[in-house]
Design a protein around this motif. Structure first.
Motif, short mmCIF file in Angstrom:
data_model
loop_
_atom_site.label_atom_id
_atom_site.label_comp_id
_atom_site.label_asym_id
_atom_site.label_seq_id
_atom_site.Cartn_x
_atom_site.Cartn_y
_atom_site.Cartn_z
N UNK A 12 0.81 -1.22 0.00
CA UNK A 12 0.00 0.00 0.00
C UNK A 12 0.84 1.27 0.00
N UNK A 13 1.68 1.41 1.04
CA UNK A 13 2.34 2.70 1.26
C UNK A 13 3.71 2.53 1.90
N UNK A 14 4.64 3.30 1.39
CA UNK A 14 5.94 3.49 2.04
C UNK A 14 5.99 4.95 2.46
N UNK A 15 6.12 5.19 3.74
CA UNK A 15 6.22 6.54 4.28
C UNK A 15 7.64 6.72 4.82
N UNK A 16 8.32 7.74 4.32
CA UNK A 16 9.74 7.95 4.66
C UNK A 16 9.87 9.32 5.33
N UNK A 17 10.41 9.33 6.53
CA UNK A 17 10.67 10.58 7.24
C UNK A 17 12.17 10.81 7.31
N UNK A 18 12.61 11.97 6.81
CA UNK A 18 14.02 12.36 6.87
C UNK A 18 14.15 13.51 7.86
N UNK A 19 15.08 13.38 8.80
CA UNK A 19 15.22 14.37 9.86
C UNK A 19 16.58 15.05 9.90
N UNK A 20 17.52 14.57 9.12
CA UNK A 20 18.90 15.09 9.16
C UNK A 20 19.08 16.26 8.20
N UNK A 21 20.07 17.07 8.49
CA UNK A 21 20.41 18.18 7.58
C UNK A 21 21.18 17.70 6.36
N UNK A 22 22.01 16.70 6.56
CA UNK A 22 22.86 16.25 5.45
C UNK A 22 23.14 14.77 5.59
N UNK A 23 23.39 14.18 4.45
CA UNK A 23 23.72 12.76 4.37
C UNK A 23 25.01 12.65 3.58
N UNK A 64 15.68 9.19 14.61
CA UNK A 64 16.22 8.51 13.45
C UNK A 64 15.26 8.60 12.27
N UNK A 65 15.85 8.72 11.08
CA UNK A 65 15.05 8.61 9.87
C UNK A 65 14.43 7.22 9.84
N UNK A 66 13.32 7.09 9.15
CA UNK A 66 12.73 5.76 9.02
C UNK A 66 11.89 5.67 7.75
N UNK A 67 11.67 4.43 7.35
CA UNK A 67 10.65 4.06 6.38
C UNK A 67 9.62 3.27 7.15
N UNK A 68 8.36 3.55 6.93
CA UNK A 68 7.27 2.77 7.49
C UNK A 68 6.53 2.13 6.32
N UNK A 69 6.55 0.81 6.27
CA UNK A 69 5.98 0.06 5.16
C UNK A 69 4.67 -0.58 5.60
N UNK A 70 3.57 -0.07 5.05
CA UNK A 70 2.22 -0.60 5.33
C UNK A 70 1.90 -0.66 6.82
N UNK A 71 2.50 0.20 7.62
CA UNK A 71 2.28 0.18 9.07
C UNK A 71 2.60 -1.19 9.67
N UNK A 72 3.41 -1.98 8.96
CA UNK A 72 3.73 -3.33 9.42
C UNK A 72 5.21 -3.53 9.68
N UNK A 89 14.53 1.71 10.60
CA UNK A 89 15.20 2.89 11.13
C UNK A 89 16.58 2.99 10.49
N UNK A 90 16.90 4.17 10.00
CA UNK A 90 18.18 4.40 9.33
C UNK A 90 19.06 5.19 10.28
N UNK A 91 20.26 4.69 10.54
CA UNK A 91 21.17 5.37 11.46
C UNK A 91 22.41 5.83 10.70
N UNK A 92 22.97 6.95 11.15
CA UNK A 92 24.06 7.63 10.45
C UNK A 92 25.13 8.07 11.43
N UNK A 100 27.21 9.61 7.08
CA UNK A 100 27.43 8.32 6.44
C UNK A 100 26.51 7.27 7.07
N UNK A 101 25.95 6.41 6.25
CA UNK A 101 25.04 5.38 6.73
C UNK A 101 25.79 4.39 7.62
N UNK A 102 25.18 4.05 8.76
CA UNK A 102 25.76 3.10 9.70
C UNK A 102 25.00 1.79 9.67
N UNK A 103 23.68 1.87 9.73
CA UNK A 103 22.90 0.65 9.87
C UNK A 103 21.45 0.89 9.45
N UNK A 104 20.76 -0.22 9.24
CA UNK A 104 19.34 -0.24 8.95
C UNK A 104 18.75 -1.24 9.93
#
Length: 173
Positions: free
Chosen positions: A19-30, A117-125, A129-132, A137-141
């Motif tokens: 249905x939906x991928x909702x992505x929230x970005x909270x950082x100034x730079x990547x 943390x930034x995140x993707x929420x996929x179908x509320x299921x 969480x994306x960590x930097x 620089x990307x550290x983990x998912x």
């Protein structure tokens, strides 16, 4: 939470929702390894045909054709840093492919609560969480299906989304 590889994450973005991928970005730079050379070209005023975005744009078109939505809310400080100015400059192909990219100035958040943390929420299921690192620089998912995590992600995204400005309307400051 369980750590997943970049490949597993990319597969989730391709096939992990109906249905939906909702992505929230909270950082100034990547500082993703893929993006940095292209941003450097942009900073130097060099042309970029944005062909490196083709795979993601094709995925977006597939999602839209199947009736799935992909939404991205970018929380930014104004005036925008170089990274966010560049992000704005290259977003149109993704918007044209069907991603609903929106911008919200950090000062407009008021008392809205968001996650650190930034995140993707996929179908509320599934929440990813994306960590930097401090320099972006990307550290983990980290994947979670914990109902409390899913509820908090939905609440954060829903608190931010009404405050956003669509990409085609947002004027970088």
């Amino acid at each position: 939470m369980e750590s997943i590889s970049e490949g597993e994450f990319q597969e989730l973005l391709r096939t992990g929702f109906k249905r939906e991928a909702a992505h929230l970005e909270t950082r100034e730079a990547y500082g993703t390894a893929i993006e940095l050379p292209y941003m450097a070209k942009w900073l130097n005023g060099e042309p970029d045909d944005l062909a490196w975005l083709d795979d993601w744009c094709a995925t977006l078109r597939e999602h839209v054709a199947a009736g799935r939505s992909v939404k991205r809310a970018r929380i930014v400080s104004e005036p925008l840093c170089d990274y966010q100015r560049w992000s704005h400059a290259i977003a149109q192909p993704m918007v044209d492919a069907g991603e609903d990219i929106r911008w919200v100035p950090r000062h407009a958040l008021g008392s809205a609560l968001v996650t650190a943390n930034d995140f993707y929420l996929l179908d509320d299921a599934i929440a990813v969480f994306l960590t930097y690192t401090g320099d972006g620089m990307s550290v983990d998912r980290l994947v979670s299906t914990d109902p409390d995590d899913l509820r908090r992600c939905r609440a954060a995204f829903d608190a931010v989304w009404p405050l956003t400005v669509p990409h085609g309307v947002y004027q970088p400051v």
